[in-house]
Design a protein around this motif. Structure first.
Motif, PDB file in Angstrom:
ATOM      1  N   ALA A 112       0.613  -1.230  -0.348  1.00  0.00           N
ATOM      2  CA  ALA A 112       0.099  -0.464   0.169  1.00  0.00           C
ATOM      3  C   ALA A 112       0.958   1.800  -0.023  1.00  0.00           C
ATOM      4  O   ALA A 112       0.437   2.484  -0.725  1.00  0.00           O
ATOM      5  N   GLU A 115      -6.205   1.276  -2.143  1.00  0.00           N
ATOM      6  CA  GLU A 115      -7.156   0.229  -1.867  1.00  0.00           C
ATOM      7  C   GLU A 115      -8.149   0.251  -3.374  1.00  0.00           C
ATOM      8  O   GLU A 115      -7.922  -1.414  -2.768  1.00  0.00           O
ATOM      9  N   LEU A 128      -5.549  -1.193  -5.263  1.00  0.00           N
ATOM     10  CA  LEU A 128      -5.096  -2.536  -4.862  1.00  0.00           C
ATOM     11  C   LEU A 128      -6.046  -3.773  -5.489  1.00  0.00           C
ATOM     12  O   LEU A 128      -5.679  -4.909  -5.859  1.00  0.00           O
ATOM     13  N   GLY A 162      -2.685  -5.037   1.450  1.00  0.00           N
ATOM     14  CA  GLY A 162      -1.765  -3.760   1.126  1.00  0.00           C
ATOM     15  C   GLY A 162      -0.814  -4.063   2.069  1.00  0.00           C
ATOM     16  O   GLY A 162       0.075  -2.931   1.944  1.00  0.00           O
ATOM     17  N   VAL A 184       1.419  -4.663  -8.297  1.00  0.00           N
ATOM     18  CA  VAL A 184       1.518  -3.445  -7.132  1.00  0.00           C
ATOM     19  C   VAL A 184       2.220  -2.353  -7.957  1.00  0.00           C
ATOM     20  O   VAL A 184       1.827  -1.216  -7.799  1.00  0.00           O
TER      21      VAL A 184
END
Length: 230
Positions: free
Chosen positions: A89, A111, A114, A123, A138
Motif C-alpha cells: 500500500a 485500496e 490494489l 496492502g 503492485v
C-alpha cells in the motif's frame, strides 16, 4: 499523440533514430534484437536520456527539456521499482504523495487500486512477501493511480511464466483502455505483441521504425523482422 520528431539518440557510441507518431489510445510493442536500442528509446520518451537532436512531443507539447516527473508518463521497469522496506500500500501511495500519513480519500484510492489489480487485502505485505506476479501488480496499481496518459513498459513481466505474463498484459491493456492511455511496451516475445498490441515498432540497425499494424507486419514480415524471429 506521442510524436518523435527527427529524434537522434546517442549513448556510449551507440546511435539510433526515430521519426514517427503514435495515435492516442493505442498500444505499440517495441521489438528487436538485444542491444538494438529498445530501452534507449523508452528512456528518451521518459526523460532519462536527452536526445542529441530532435524532439519528443505529446499532443503537440514539446517535452524534450522536461524532467521525467514533469512528463505525462508512467513507467513500469523490469524490477518493478518497489521499495522493499515499504508495504504494498505504501509503495502504491507514492503515486499520490511522498508522505506516510494518508488522508481518508487517499487511503481509499490506494485500496481501490490494489483491488483493481487483483490484490484486495494485501496492502500490508512487503514486496518480499509477494510473488513476482503480485509485485508486478503492485507496480501496476501505482501506475494506475498516477493517471498519466502514456504508459511505458520496459519488460516488467519478463521473469513471469507464460500464463502470468499473459494475465498481466491483459490487465495492462484493460487499464489503458479504461484511462484512454497509450502504451509503448518493450518485449522480446512476439506473442506479447500479438496478444495486446495494435502496432509494432521494430528497432533494428540503429533505427526505430514507424509503428506498423501488428497482424499485417507478422503476416508479411520485412527481412529484418524475419531474421529476428528466426
Amino acid at each position: 499523440m506521442l510524436t518523435l520528431e527527427g529524434l537522434v539518440l546517442e549513448r556510449e557510441g551507440f546511435r539510433m533514430t526515430a521519426d514517427w507518431s503514435l495515435p492516442d489510445g493505442s498500444i505499440a510493442a517495441v521489438i528487436g534484437p538485444s542491444g538494438g536500442g529498445k530501452s534507449t528509446l523508452l528512456d528518451a520518451v521518459a526523460g532519462f536520456l536527452a536526445p542529441a537532436s530532435g524532439r519528443v512531443l505529446w499532443e503537440g507539447r514539446d517535452l524534450t527539456d522536461l524532467s521525467p516527473g514533469a512528463r505525462p508518463v508512467a513507467m513500469l521497469f523490469q524490477d518493478n521499482n518497489l521499495f522493499p522496506h515499504l508495504t504494498a500500500a505504501q509503495n502504491v501511495a507514492l503515486a499520490l504523495t511522498p508522505k506516510r500519513r494518508l488522508t481518508t480519500e487517499q487511503t481509499r484510492a490506494v485500496e481501490d487500486a490494489l483491488a483493481r489489480v487483483g490484490l484486495p487485502g494485501l496492502g500490508l505485505r512487503r514486496p518480499a512477501q509477494l510473488s513476482g506476479g503480485q509485485q508486478g501488480r503492485v507496480a501496476l496499481a501505482r501506475v494506475l493511480l498516477q493517471r498519466k496518459p502514456l504508459f511505458l513498459l520496459d519488460e516488467p513481466f519478463a521473469a513471469l511464466g507464460p500464463a502470468q505474463r499473459a494475465e498481466m498484459l491483459d490487465l495492462v491493456a484493460a487499464l489503458a483502455r479504461e484511462q484512454g492511455a497509450s502504451v509503448l511496451m518493450v518485449s522480446h516475445a512476439p506473442e506479447d505483441a500479438r496478444r495486446i498490441a495494435d502496432s509494432v515498432v521494430l528497432v533494428v540497425e540503429g533505427r526505430a521504425e514507424a509503428p506498423a499494424e501488428t497482424a499485417r507486419l507478422f503476416a508479411d514480415p520485412p527481412p529484418a523482422l524475419r531474421a529476428y524471429l528466426g
